[in-house]
Motif scaffolding. Structure first.
Motif, PDB file in Angstrom:
ATOM      1  N   ALA B  66       0.834  -1.194   0.000  1.00 25.45           N
ATOM      2  CA  ALA B  66       0.000   0.000   0.000  1.00 25.45           C
ATOM      3  C   ALA B  66       0.869   1.244   0.000  1.00 25.45           C
ATOM      4  N   ALA B  67       0.359   2.336  -0.599  1.00 26.96           N
ATOM      5  CA  ALA B  67       1.153   3.571  -0.687  1.00 26.96           C
ATOM      6  C   ALA B  67       1.495   4.093   0.699  1.00 26.96           C
ATOM      7  N   ALA B  68       0.483   4.092   1.592  1.00 28.93           N
ATOM      8  CA  ALA B  68       0.716   4.603   2.944  1.00 28.93           C
ATOM      9  C   ALA B  68       1.764   3.758   3.655  1.00 28.93           C
ATOM     10  N   ASP B  69       1.698   2.460   3.436  1.00 24.95           N
ATOM     11  CA  ASP B  69       2.668   1.563   4.065  1.00 24.95           C
ATOM     12  C   ASP B  69       4.083   1.891   3.615  1.00 24.95           C
ATOM     13  N   LEU B  70       4.213   2.091   2.308  1.00 26.58           N
ATOM     14  CA  LEU B  70       5.530   2.413   1.745  1.00 26.58           C
ATOM     15  C   LEU B  70       6.052   3.727   2.311  1.00 26.58           C
ATOM     16  N   ILE B  71       5.173   4.740   2.297  1.00 25.29           N
ATOM     17  CA  ILE B  71       5.599   6.065   2.765  1.00 25.29           C
ATOM     18  C   ILE B  71       5.988   6.014   4.228  1.00 25.29           C
ATOM     19  N   VAL B  72       5.128   5.386   5.033  1.00 23.16           N
ATOM     20  CA  VAL B  72       5.381   5.391   6.479  1.00 23.16           C
ATOM     21  C   VAL B  72       6.589   4.537   6.836  1.00 23.16           C
ATOM     22  N   TRP B  73       6.598   3.307   6.357  1.00 20.11           N
ATOM     23  CA  TRP B  73       7.619   2.368   6.849  1.00 20.11           C
ATOM     24  C   TRP B  73       8.947   2.509   6.127  1.00 20.11           C
ATOM     25  N   ARG B  74       8.913   2.740   4.821  1.00 19.39           N
ATOM     26  CA  ARG B  74      10.156   2.760   4.052  1.00 19.39           C
ATOM     27  C   ARG B  74      10.812   4.142   4.045  1.00 19.39           C
ATOM     28  N   ILE B  75       9.998   5.190   4.066  1.00 23.45           N
ATOM     29  CA  ILE B  75      10.580   6.520   3.868  1.00 23.45           C
ATOM     30  C   ILE B  75      10.579   7.342   5.143  1.00 23.45           C
ATOM     31  N   PRO B  78      11.981   5.665   9.143  1.00 24.83           N
ATOM     32  CA  PRO B  78      13.440   5.640   9.362  1.00 24.83           C
ATOM     33  C   PRO B  78      14.021   7.037   9.444  1.00 24.83           C
ATOM     34  N   ARG B  79      13.435   7.950   8.685  1.00 24.58           N
ATOM     35  CA  ARG B  79      13.935   9.319   8.681  1.00 24.58           C
ATOM     36  C   ARG B  79      13.657   9.999  10.027  1.00 24.58           C
ATOM     37  N   VAL B  80      12.465   9.766  10.561  1.00 26.02           N
ATOM     38  CA  VAL B  80      12.119  10.333  11.864  1.00 26.02           C
ATOM     39  C   VAL B  80      13.047   9.766  12.950  1.00 26.02           C
ATOM     40  N   LEU B  81      13.252   8.458  12.880  1.00 20.76           N
ATOM     41  CA  LEU B  81      14.151   7.839  13.856  1.00 20.76           C
ATOM     42  C   LEU B  81      15.565   8.384  13.721  1.00 20.76           C
ATOM     43  N   LEU B  82      16.018   8.513  12.465  1.00 17.90           N
ATOM     44  CA  LEU B  82      17.369   9.032  12.259  1.00 17.90           C
ATOM     45  C   LEU B  82      17.471  10.455  12.823  1.00 17.90           C
ATOM     46  N   GLY B  83      16.414  11.250  12.598  1.00 19.86           N
ATOM     47  CA  GLY B  83      16.423  12.614  13.126  1.00 19.86           C
ATOM     48  C   GLY B  83      16.597  12.608  14.636  1.00 19.86           C
ATOM     49  N   ALA B 209      18.225   8.702   5.121  1.00 21.79           N
ATOM     50  CA  ALA B 209      17.837   7.690   6.109  1.00 21.79           C
ATOM     51  C   ALA B 209      17.446   6.373   5.423  1.00 21.79           C
ATOM     52  N   ARG B 210      18.047   5.283   5.868  1.00 23.82           N
ATOM     53  CA  ARG B 210      17.749   3.949   5.341  1.00 23.82           C
ATOM     54  C   ARG B 210      17.689   2.981   6.505  1.00 23.82           C
ATOM     55  N   TRP B 211      16.821   2.006   6.380  1.00 24.97           N
ATOM     56  CA  TRP B 211      16.775   0.968   7.422  1.00 24.97           C
ATOM     57  C   TRP B 211      18.116   0.259   7.526  1.00 24.97           C
ATOM     58  N   GLU B 212      18.842   0.197   6.398  1.00 24.97           N
ATOM     59  CA  GLU B 212      20.085  -0.574   6.381  1.00 24.97           C
ATOM     60  C   GLU B 212      21.170   0.060   7.254  1.00 24.97           C
ATOM     61  N   THR B 213      21.228   1.409   7.256  1.00 29.11           N
ATOM     62  CA  THR B 213      22.321   2.053   8.000  1.00 29.11           C
ATOM     63  C   THR B 213      21.879   2.535   9.379  1.00 29.11           C
ATOM     64  N   LEU B 214      20.583   2.659   9.583  1.00 33.99           N
ATOM     65  CA  LEU B 214      20.091   3.209  10.850  1.00 33.99           C
ATOM     66  C   LEU B 214      20.581   2.451  12.096  1.00 33.99           C
ATOM     67  N   PRO B 215      20.547   1.102  12.075  1.00 38.85           N
ATOM     68  CA  PRO B 215      20.975   0.393  13.295  1.00 38.85           C
ATOM     69  C   PRO B 215      22.403   0.723  13.724  1.00 38.85           C
ATOM     70  N   VAL B 216      23.311   0.879  12.744  1.00 34.61           N
ATOM     71  CA  VAL B 216      24.704   1.192  13.100  1.00 34.61           C
ATOM     72  C   VAL B 216      24.759   2.538  13.815  1.00 34.61           C
ATOM     73  N   THR B 217      24.133   3.543  13.214  1.00 36.83           N
ATOM     74  CA  THR B 217      24.132   4.876  13.813  1.00 36.83           C
ATOM     75  C   THR B 217      23.509   4.848  15.201  1.00 36.83           C
TER      76      THR B 217
END
Lengths: 276, 356
Positions: B66-75, B78-83, B209-217
């Motif tokens: 779903a579009a909302a799923d993609l926007i929320v979870w993929r984009i 992770p960006r909010v968490l990275l912030g 922000a990417r799920w792949e790099t977020l855990p390291v940071t």
């Protein structure tokens, strides 16, 4: 706690600041360091509270070489009231005094009841109980000096090192501080500017000149007009009345036309140089 | 030494809100903010929808397409968490550097760190090097930051000691050198695309922000935060100065080394993924001190939470103010942070005494 300095030497900027100084402060005794600016008083104190390692010689606490054990351990025994230092931050009185417990606490320890008791006792003794929430930066110089004393007391030291402790204090608080310190069951090593206070409160006076210990012993024996005159380069007279010594100091004046203001005023008012 | 006068000068109550309450409240606000911030954007997603999607994924569910799923979870998430992670990291680094160099205007960038990171990043952007694929840029920025700090630490050392004013002078000097180097490379490159990228990198942003790099940071920030907290009491002693530290059994130089190495790791890690986001490290620690006082055991956790909150909302502003385009977040932190800081400073009478 007994303090021994054994032939301690320190060079600062290539010049000897302490030159083979040896002295002993017996347990429970008050030793006053006396000497002009730059004579090595602060440097000597710094070798004792471990801010400067001696270039040679040893400092021993109860016979153990101070510099051979971890700093955190010796800091449990040595409290320091040093010349005031400013900080850019806004610690409260309570926070500052609580820092005195640092050497007693491991990295993961929290303040125990015993720690809080030591802090409260230190605040009480220095009359700061009502100040605990105040920021140190808002206090007067004298109050700040008492905060630093309280921090040193909170360490529950057995040796108290005082560097010009009466700086910033008014006359009353100077006496209060030294009375308080004498009432503690600790060994004291204090650099003092005032000869009167040294004579009144110290068991031992140690006179430093150019990094050398030139005299050491009971104040009455050591703080003589000759020694003071020689070390400070002044004309000194000592009055003894009801057991206390008072020092009257004048510039050393050898010129015939009385180049100093105080010599001229004395002549004008007809007081002879030898009237004492 | 008590006098009647002393007794009358009763101490004011400083902390109206109990500390644990404040900490819990800030954490709660942060969680709610994360949910709200994830919903905000060119395509709005209601908070309950955001919560549902997040719970679905956190429960182990995969992408629904779903579009909302993609926007929320993929984009966005992770960006909010990275912030939040970057904000907490920068703020903590600022608090520690201010304590280490005993200077309230210090921040992690004062010691040349960010300029070093820029040199690394710009080198990659102008040469187009891609030895590590997508990780080349953050790796180069991290390497630049750590190399800069290493040079500053070694040059500032004097007879085995590390003294605050010398650190600042050497850090500022190298900062200028690195800035000059960056400008040189910027001026020499022919590619306007590269120039654009460089400017954006230097102003900072969280779009990487990417799920792949977020855990390291996140792991580095969390680990360093714990290590800093363990030293918080000693950091208090350090703030009192070299002599007072010695008297309290704290080796000032050794502690400065330790804390600065940790700060370098922290700053290098967050700058690598976010570019040069300024001002967070400077103001947030002061806000924390205003709330809970200068004791680092109390102010470091508050600093981290406030930093996270601040950058999280600054990024929301960066995303929506000129949507669909994006403002570099460094501009936002300056525009939001400076007036806010000045207001609070005047209201609180901060730094109104010489020396104190």
């Amino acid at each position: 706690m007994r303090l021994d300095l054994d032939s301690v030497s320190v060079a600062l900027g290539g010049r000897p600041a302490l030159d083979h100084v040896s002295m002993t402060v017996h347990s429970g005794q008050f030793a006053a360091l006396v000497g002009p600016n730059g004579s090595g008083k602060s440097t000597l104190l710094r070798t004792v509270y471990r801010a400067r390692r001696p270039d040679s010689g040893t400092v021993r606490l109860d016979g153990h070489d101070l510099w051979s054990v971890p700093a955190a351990r010796t800091a449990r025994h040595i409290g320091v009231l040093m010349q005031e230092q400013h900080t850019g931050f806004e610690f409260t009185v309570a926070e500052t005094v609580a820092l005195g417990r640092t050497p007693h606490l491991g990295l993961f320890d929290r303040l125990t009841r015993a720690d809080h008791e030591a802090i409260d006792e230190a605040l009480h003794r220095t009359g700061l109980t009502a100040f605990t929430g105040r920021r140190v930066g808002e206090l007067s110089g004298g109050e700040r000096q008492r905060v630093l004393l309280a921090r040193a007391l909170a360490q529950q030291p057995r040796l108290l090192v005082l560097d010009e402790p009466t700086n910033h204090l008014d006359l009353r608080h100077q006496l209060d501080l030294l009375e308080l310190v004498r009432d503690l069951d600790v060994t004291v090593l204090a650099a003092l500017h005032s000869l009167d206070l040294a004579a009144a409160y110290a068991d031992t006076a140690a006179v430093l000149q150019d990094g050398r210990l030139v005299a050491c012993g009971p104040p009455a024996d050591v703080l003589t007009p000759e020694t003071i005159g020689e070390v400070f380069g002044v004309d000194a007279t000592v009055h003894h009345d009801d057991g206390t010594a008072r020092f009257v100091l004048r510039p050393r004046c050898v010129c015939p036309d009385a180049c100093h203001w105080s010599c001229r005023t004395r002549r004008l008012s007809g007081v002879g140089a030898d009237a004492d | 030494m008590t006098t009647a006068l002393d007794e009358r000068r009763a101490s004011p109550v400083r902390h109206a809100v109990p500390y644990p309450v404040l900490l819990t409240a800030l954490a709660a606000v942060l969680v709610v903010s994360a949910l709200l911030a994830t919903g905000v954007g060119p395509v709005g997603v209601p908070a309950d929808e955001v919560a549902r999607i997040l719970l679905h994924h956190l429960g182990g569910g995969g992408d629904t397409g779903a579009a909302a799923d993609l926007i929320v979870w993929r984009i966005r998430f992770p960006r909010v968490l990275l912030g939040a992670v970057v904000g907490a990291g920068l703020a903590l680094a600022g608090a520690v550097v201010q304590g280490v160099v005993r200077n309230p205007v210090a921040d992690p960038y004062l010691l040349g760190l960010s300029h070093g990171a820029s040199v690394g990043a710009v080198l990659v952007l102008t040469t187009g090097a891609a030895v590590l694929g997508a990780l080349t840029l953050p790796a180069a920025a991290f390497a630049g930051a750590t190399a800069a700090m290493a040079v500053v630490l070694v040059m500032a050392r004097h007879r085995g000691r590390l003294l605050p004013m010398r650190l600042i002078l050497v850090g500022v000097a190298f900062g200028h050198l690195f800035a000059g180097l960056t400008s040189f490379m910027l001026a020499r490159t022919d590619s306007s695309a590269a120039q654009q990228q460089i400017i954006f990198w230097m102003l900072g942003g969280l779009s990487g922000a990417r799920w792949e790099t977020l855990p390291v940071t996140a792991t580095v920030v969390a680990a360093v935060a714990v290590l800093l907290m363990i030293r918080a009491r000693r950091l208090n002693a350090l703030v009192l100065g070299e002599e007072a530290s010695a008297a309290l059994g704290v080796n000032a130089t050794r502690l400065r080394w330790y804390l600065l190495v940790l700060t370098t790791l922290l700053t290098g890690t967050v700058v690598a993924v976010s570019g040069g986001i300024g001002f967070v490290g400077l103001i947030v620690p002061h806000l924390a001190r205003m709330l809970v006082g200068a004791d680092h055991r109390r102010m470091l956790p508050v600093t981290a939470l406030l930093g996270a909150l601040f950058l999280l909302w600054a990024d929301v502003a960066a995303r929506i103010l000129i949507a669909p385009a994006e403002l570099p977040i460094g501009i936002l932190t300056a525009f939001l942070g400076v007036p806010f800081f000045l207001l609070v400073m005047r209201a609180r009478g901060l730094a109104t005494q010489e020396n104190a």
